[in-house]
Write an enzyme that holds these catalytic residues in place. Structure first.
Site, mmCIF file in Angstrom:
data_model
loop_
_atom_site.group_PDB
_atom_site.id
_atom_site.type_symbol
_atom_site.label_atom_id
_atom_site.label_comp_id
_atom_site.label_asym_id
_atom_site.label_seq_id
_atom_site.Cartn_x
_atom_site.Cartn_y
_atom_site.Cartn_z
ATOM 1 N N HIS A 65 -10.031 28.547 9.874
ATOM 2 C CA HIS A 65 -10.674 29.136 8.705
ATOM 3 C C HIS A 65 -12.042 29.696 9.115
ATOM 4 C CE1 HIS A 65 -8.123 27.038 5.382
ATOM 5 N NE2 HIS A 65 -7.720 28.273 5.607
ATOM 6 N N ASP A 67 -15.073 29.769 8.024
ATOM 7 C CA ASP A 67 -16.327 29.010 8.044
ATOM 8 C C ASP A 67 -16.414 28.061 9.230
ATOM 9 O OD1 ASP A 67 -14.238 27.614 6.705
ATOM 10 O OD2 ASP A 67 -15.658 26.254 5.754
ATOM 11 N N HIS A 68 -15.372 28.028 10.050
ATOM 12 C CA HIS A 68 -15.364 27.194 11.244
ATOM 13 C C HIS A 68 -15.303 28.008 12.531
ATOM 14 C CE1 HIS A 68 -14.613 23.255 9.130
ATOM 15 N NE2 HIS A 68 -14.333 24.134 8.182
ATOM 16 N N HIS A 269 -19.573 19.048 5.259
ATOM 17 C CA HIS A 269 -18.709 20.090 4.697
ATOM 18 C C HIS A 269 -18.746 20.061 3.172
ATOM 19 C CE1 HIS A 269 -14.963 22.475 4.046
ATOM 20 N NE2 HIS A 269 -15.329 23.044 5.186
#
Length: 306
Positions: A65, A67-68, A269
């Site tokens: 994903h 955001d990683h 997170h």
């Protein structure tokens, strides 16, 4: 070991919090460090720490994903621009190689160091004289993995003062005793390693999980860990939303830590709906189940002691 949370926000950055990345320095790393996930802006976050990008030796990705992983191309390119020629191993889910190689092909990026991309499967990822790293799949909307880093136990401290007092001069004999071998001296005396070396030093266990709903593998990877890092995207009043999007609440993260018998829990997170002041509420929620919980603070160095 030492930990830095370079980003603790889920989905997108908010004022005061960047998207996900964690740096880990083990006691065997000799100044180098490992990185786990690399959200957009991670290399900017590094500039606010004592960590040097040229000293990053391994990079682990939990899942693909954005955001990683959206910080990967820039970070890998900057490592080359800084003149680093040491090889870098990067580990992550199937698709990681295509993601990196496609980006580099389209942008014409060339690295000045060897990049070793390993797409993981469950089990022992690698093992050397100092560490073993295991990986297992979690429960998210796409393949997401957790990593268990286990330092091997180390020999205890050699009692050099006692050896000198009984007439054993420094030299190869000290190394043999430290390695666990009994030694027979020229005068016939037998020096037992157990008498000369203190109790072995237990290795540290750190578990770093990617995005996940509560699942059995989270417990297995975190079993007996000195530190468990678990996502806590929402407070528990949004448990249905957490499940829908493949995430956990702060309360659920605490339940995993308790079931695993972990010593310490860091939650991270956090949804972008939560501002910095709101993180205390997630921490309180988790501590109602697992008292040794901390909401991770960005750019703060955390020392892990046994």
């Amino acid at each position: 070991m030492e930990l830095w949370f370079l980003g603790t926000s889920a989905g997108m950055p908010v004022r005061g919090r960047n998207v996900t990345s964690i740096a880990l320095r083990t006691s065997q790393n000799s100044g180098s460090f490992w990185m786990f996930d690399c959200g957009e802006g991670t290399q900017h976050q590094l500039l606010h720490t004592s960590l040097k990008l040229t000293r990053m030796s391994k990079l682990f990705i939990t899942h693909l994903h954005g955001d990683h992983v959206y910080g990967l191309p820039g970070l890998l390119s900057s490592r080359s621009s800084l003149g680093c020629t040491d090889s870098l191993h990067i580990y992550g889910p199937p698709g990681l190689r295509e993601l990196i190689e496609t980006n580099f092909r389209i942008t014409g990026t060339h690295l000045g160091y060897p990049l070793r991309i390993v797409e993981v499967v469950e089990g022992v990822l690698f093992e050397d004289d100092d560490l073993t790293v295991e990986v297992a799949k979690l429960d998210h909307r796409i393949d997401s993995y957790g990593y268990r880093i286990m330092e091997h136990d180390r020999p205890g401290v050699l009692n050099a003062r006692w050896l000198a007092e009984i007439g054993v001069p420094p030299g190869p004999v000290y190394g043999q005793l430290k390695a666990g071998d009994d030694v027979t001296l020229k005068d016939g005396r037998v020096i037992r390693s157990a008498d000369a070396v203190g109790q072995s030093l237990r290795g540290c266990i750190v578990t770093i999980l990617g995005d996940t709903r509560p699942c059995n593998n989270a417990v297995k990877l975190g079993k007996g860990a000195d530190v468990l890092i678990h996502e806590a995207t929402f407070t528990h009043d949004l448990a249905d939303k957490a499940y829908e999007y493949g995430h956990s609440t702060a309360l659920q993260a605490a339940e995993i830590a308790q079931a695993a018998g972990a010593q310490r829990l860091f939650i991270t997170h956090f949804s972008s709906r939560y501002m910095l002041a709101d993180l205390a509420n997630l921490e309180v929620e988790a501590r109602s189940v697992f008292s040794r919980t901390d909401a991770a603070m960005e750019l703060k160095r955390y020392s892990i002691t046994l």
